[in-house]
Design an enzyme around this catalytic site. Sequence first.
Site, PDB file in Angstrom:
ATOM      1  N   LYS A  33      -2.884  -6.711  -9.108  1.00 30.02           N
ATOM      2  CA  LYS A  33      -2.121  -5.840 -10.024  1.00 30.02           C
ATOM      3  C   LYS A  33      -0.653  -6.270 -10.091  1.00 30.02           C
ATOM      4  O   LYS A  33      -0.098  -6.434 -11.178  1.00 30.02           O
ATOM      5  CB  LYS A  33      -2.192  -4.385  -9.532  1.00 30.02           C
ATOM      6  CG  LYS A  33      -1.168  -3.458 -10.164  1.00 30.02           C
ATOM      7  CD  LYS A  33      -1.247  -2.041  -9.625  1.00 30.02           C
ATOM      8  CE  LYS A  33      -0.481  -1.783  -8.364  1.00 30.02           C
ATOM      9  NZ  LYS A  33       0.977  -1.636  -8.525  1.00 30.02           N
ATOM     10  N   ASN A  34      -0.042  -6.451  -8.926  1.00 27.81           N
ATOM     11  CA  ASN A  34       1.402  -6.719  -8.919  1.00 27.81           C
ATOM     12  C   ASN A  34       1.739  -8.118  -9.416  1.00 27.81           C
ATOM     13  O   ASN A  34       2.870  -8.366  -9.831  1.00 27.81           O
ATOM     14  CB  ASN A  34       1.983  -6.476  -7.525  1.00 27.81           C
ATOM     15  CG  ASN A  34       2.050  -4.991  -7.205  1.00 27.81           C
ATOM     16  OD1 ASN A  34       1.820  -4.157  -8.081  1.00 27.81           O
ATOM     17  ND2 ASN A  34       2.343  -4.653  -5.965  1.00 27.81           N
ATOM     18  N   CYS A 127      10.710   7.463  -7.250  1.00 28.13           N
ATOM     19  CA  CYS A 127       9.270   7.675  -7.186  1.00 28.13           C
ATOM     20  C   CYS A 127       8.996   8.514  -5.947  1.00 28.13           C
ATOM     21  O   CYS A 127       9.922   8.930  -5.262  1.00 28.13           O
ATOM     22  CB  CYS A 127       8.527   6.355  -7.165  1.00 28.13           C
ATOM     23  SG  CYS A 127       8.737   5.480  -5.638  1.00 28.13           S
ATOM     24  N   ARG A 132      14.528   4.357  -6.156  1.00 25.81           N
ATOM     25  CA  ARG A 132      14.207   2.939  -6.374  1.00 25.81           C
ATOM     26  C   ARG A 132      15.120   2.389  -7.470  1.00 25.81           C
ATOM     27  O   ARG A 132      14.742   2.331  -8.637  1.00 25.81           O
ATOM     28  CB  ARG A 132      12.726   2.771  -6.726  1.00 25.81           C
ATOM     29  CG  ARG A 132      11.825   3.075  -5.542  1.00 25.81           C
ATOM     30  CD  ARG A 132      10.368   2.914  -5.868  1.00 25.81           C
ATOM     31  NE  ARG A 132       9.989   1.536  -6.097  1.00 25.81           N
ATOM     32  CZ  ARG A 132       8.758   1.178  -6.464  1.00 25.81           C
ATOM     33  NH1 ARG A 132       7.820   2.084  -6.633  1.00 25.81           N
ATOM     34  NH2 ARG A 132       8.464  -0.092  -6.673  1.00 25.81           N
ATOM     35  N   ASP A 325       3.325  -2.346   1.335  1.00 26.67           N
ATOM     36  CA  ASP A 325       2.180  -1.793   0.605  1.00 26.67           C
ATOM     37  C   ASP A 325       0.925  -1.661   1.467  1.00 26.67           C
ATOM     38  O   ASP A 325      -0.100  -1.159   0.994  1.00 26.67           O
ATOM     39  CB  ASP A 325       1.878  -2.654  -0.635  1.00 26.67           C
ATOM     40  CG  ASP A 325       2.988  -2.593  -1.670  1.00 26.67           C
ATOM     41  OD1 ASP A 325       3.795  -1.648  -1.616  1.00 26.67           O
ATOM     42  OD2 ASP A 325       3.058  -3.491  -2.527  1.00 26.67           O
ATOM     43  N   ARG A 417      -4.745   3.561 -10.090  1.00 26.93           N
ATOM     44  CA  ARG A 417      -3.698   2.650 -10.576  1.00 26.93           C
ATOM     45  C   ARG A 417      -3.847   1.274  -9.940  1.00 26.93           C
ATOM     46  O   ARG A 417      -3.459   0.279 -10.557  1.00 26.93           O
ATOM     47  CB  ARG A 417      -2.306   3.188 -10.223  1.00 26.93           C
ATOM     48  CG  ARG A 417      -1.921   4.452 -10.959  1.00 26.93           C
ATOM     49  CD  ARG A 417      -0.506   4.871 -10.591  1.00 26.93           C
ATOM     50  NE  ARG A 417       0.308   3.681 -10.453  1.00 26.93           N
ATOM     51  CZ  ARG A 417       1.192   3.466  -9.483  1.00 26.93           C
ATOM     52  NH1 ARG A 417       1.401   4.368  -8.559  1.00 26.93           N
ATOM     53  NH2 ARG A 417       1.876   2.345  -9.429  1.00 26.93           N
TER      54      ARG A 417
HETATM   55  N1  EPU Z   1      16.134  -2.456  -4.576  1.00 25.24           N
HETATM   56  C1  EPU Z   1      17.470  -2.279  -4.802  1.00 25.24           C
HETATM   57  N2  EPU Z   1      17.970  -2.594  -6.035  1.00 25.24           N
HETATM   58  C2  EPU Z   1      17.183  -3.112  -7.016  1.00 25.24           C
HETATM   59  C3  EPU Z   1      15.824  -3.297  -6.772  1.00 25.24           C
HETATM   60  C4  EPU Z   1      15.315  -2.960  -5.539  1.00 25.24           C
HETATM   61  O1  EPU Z   1      18.200  -1.833  -3.932  1.00 25.24           O
HETATM   62  O2  EPU Z   1      17.706  -3.405  -8.105  1.00 25.24           O
HETATM   63  C5  EPU Z   1      15.557  -2.099  -3.274  1.00 25.24           C
HETATM   64  C6  EPU Z   1      14.414  -1.105  -3.384  1.00 25.24           C
HETATM   65  O3  EPU Z   1      14.881   0.227  -3.429  1.00 25.24           O
HETATM   66  C7  EPU Z   1      13.610  -1.431  -2.149  1.00 25.24           C
HETATM   67  C8  EPU Z   1      13.747  -2.941  -2.027  1.00 25.24           C
HETATM   68  O4  EPU Z   1      14.943  -3.259  -2.754  1.00 25.24           O
HETATM   69  O5  EPU Z   1      14.213  -0.834  -1.025  1.00 25.24           O
HETATM   70  C9  EPU Z   1      12.589  -3.750  -2.583  1.00 25.24           C
HETATM   71  O6  EPU Z   1      12.273  -3.311  -3.898  1.00 25.24           O
HETATM   72  P1  EPU Z   1      11.653  -4.265  -4.991  1.00 25.24           P
HETATM   73  O7  EPU Z   1      12.567  -4.347  -6.157  1.00 25.24           O
HETATM   74  O8  EPU Z   1      11.260  -5.566  -4.347  1.00 25.24           O
HETATM   75  O9  EPU Z   1      10.363  -3.475  -5.438  1.00 25.24           O
HETATM   76  P2  EPU Z   1       9.654  -3.612  -6.839  1.00 25.24           P
HETATM   77  O10 EPU Z   1       9.805  -5.001  -7.312  1.00 25.24           O
HETATM   78  O11 EPU Z   1      10.097  -2.520  -7.733  1.00 25.24           O
HETATM   79  C10 EPU Z   1       7.323  -4.401  -5.981  1.00 25.24           C
HETATM   80  C11 EPU Z   1       5.926  -3.862  -6.010  1.00 25.24           C
HETATM   81  C12 EPU Z   1       5.803  -2.683  -5.053  1.00 25.24           C
HETATM   82  C13 EPU Z   1       6.193  -3.152  -3.653  1.00 25.24           C
HETATM   83  C14 EPU Z   1       7.613  -3.752  -3.676  1.00 25.24           C
HETATM   84  C15 EPU Z   1       8.044  -4.315  -2.338  1.00 25.24           C
HETATM   85  C16 EPU Z   1       5.168  -4.340  -8.229  1.00 25.24           C
HETATM   86  C17 EPU Z   1       4.718  -3.824  -9.547  1.00 25.24           C
HETATM   87  N3  EPU Z   1       5.573  -3.437  -7.351  1.00 25.24           N
HETATM   88  O12 EPU Z   1       8.155  -3.326  -6.442  1.00 25.24           O
HETATM   89  O13 EPU Z   1       4.434  -2.317  -5.049  1.00 25.24           O
HETATM   90  O14 EPU Z   1       6.144  -2.088  -2.747  1.00 25.24           O
HETATM   91  O15 EPU Z   1       7.663  -4.809  -4.657  1.00 25.24           O
HETATM   92  O16 EPU Z   1       7.170  -5.319  -1.927  1.00 25.24           O
HETATM   93  O17 EPU Z   1       5.099  -5.535  -8.000  1.00 25.24           O
HETATM   94  C18 EPU Z   1       2.581  -0.873  -4.853  1.00 25.24           C
HETATM   95  O18 EPU Z   1       1.880  -1.787  -5.315  1.00 25.24           O
HETATM   96  O19 EPU Z   1       2.103   0.163  -4.328  1.00 25.24           O
HETATM   97  C19 EPU Z   1       4.038  -1.011  -4.912  1.00 25.24           C
HETATM   98  C20 EPU Z   1       4.856   0.020  -4.807  1.00 25.24           C
END
Ligand code: EPU
Length: 461
Positions: A33-34, A127, A132, A325, A417
Amino acid sequence: MATRRKDPTEQMDAFSIHGGQRLTGKISVDGSKNAALPLLAAGLLTDEPLQFSSVPELSDIENMVHLLEELGCTINRKNDKLTIQTTTDSQSHARYDIVKTMRASVCVLGPLLAKRGEVRVSMPGGCSFGDRPIDLHLRGLEALGATIRLDGGDIVATCDRLQGATIFLGGPFGSTVLGTANVMSAATLAKGKTVIESAACEPEIADLATLLNAMGAKISGAGTPRITIEGVDSLGSANHMVMPDRIVAGTWAIATAITQGDVLIEHFPLDHLLAVTDVLATVGVRIHQTDLSQNPASCTVQVVSDAPLSPVMFTTQPFPGFPTDLQAQMMALLCTANGNSIITEKIYPERFMHVPELSRMGARLVKHGSTVVVQGVGELIGAPVMASDLRASASLIIAGLAAEGETIVSRVYHLDRGYASMEKTLSQLGANITRISDSDSGDVLPVVETVSTNKLVQSDS
Ligand code: EPU
């Protein structure tokens, strides 16, 4: 005109699980998915078609398909095959209605900006497991030359042609996965060279770079903290197979372990799960690749758990560390170990919605800030519990597989999801799990009934 789709939160299906069945048999891991979400969004970067295989059948993918259709793409889907082609670029607004149901909608931001020079994406809120932010996404796109403002809850970004730049994407919790995907995708069409420092190293980023390069991009270093992108004028068509889902694979391994099971898992991305298999080995779960000639990024493994489980200490970290995750699922397993485990969450310090629900099942959990001490209780007890997010739901299902008596997990739309018909896969392995649908009446009605005769061999505890 936009059509109203049924909000998944209106579907209040539940799962009933009678624990105590040992999981045995063979299953296969679907596409990730991701990985798939930013891969599909890359369809916005080109006027030519992209063809995908191994696209998982999940509600998050349906949401992304719907969003891309609203943004002018024509999408054809048959089973795990999907083609996407942009047919009109008149609509560049990712509306709140969609973004609020799927936070990952934000990954259209970079592709739309780079290709169309303008984009409006509803700002994703927090969330269930905390704040986030997307400040790093925006900072990266600004460094490439975008002008960004907030208007009525929407991020509005505009640019002439983006310009290559050196961008640091590290934040207080490490890098950002979707932020790296956004900036890397946008930089493919920028003028000149972009260097992303402190890029996310997750395998899903490497998979996205493989697709973008097949479309004609010039990306090197994806999968490492420094990614270099030489911008090109346009991108073309490509065929791409989505990588296997490492989180789903890890979930099946942990589910096998908690039932003292013996399961063969095909398309297991062993290479992407070494931090997890290391923790599982410490716990006493054996995982081995059955055919060493297969690529360890997608191979068959046998997962066997036949000894009492030992406690362990682990911390979630960016890849190649233990993934956040899988933290909730591993916590459920450790509730049944002999002794005290310690789990520290370093990506989302508040991602512990499963703690009070597991406690309802007899787990002994003590939370101090972003650390939880798990006192192994040997056996959990079935109870009605409520799913709060995707991985917390998986944790409760895993706990229910080993619990004595019946566990009812409500609000399983979270689970749909990220896991395709989870109840069918688990039933196939011998679990006694039933989806209870509320769609026919106000009363809960079982629509699938599968009962197995496999008995769980309880560990000495
Ligand atoms: N963060 C910031 N600023 C940003 C973006 C992120 O401070 O602009 C922080 C976040 O709050 C968090 C950390 O950085 O503490 C990592 O967040 P990241 O941006 O890497 O998360 P994401 O890209 O939004 C993806 C996955 C998540 C997974 C995270 C971490 C997808 C669609 N989602 O989210 O997956 O937990 O990376 O590995 O790829 C799930 O599948 O259940 C899920 C939540």
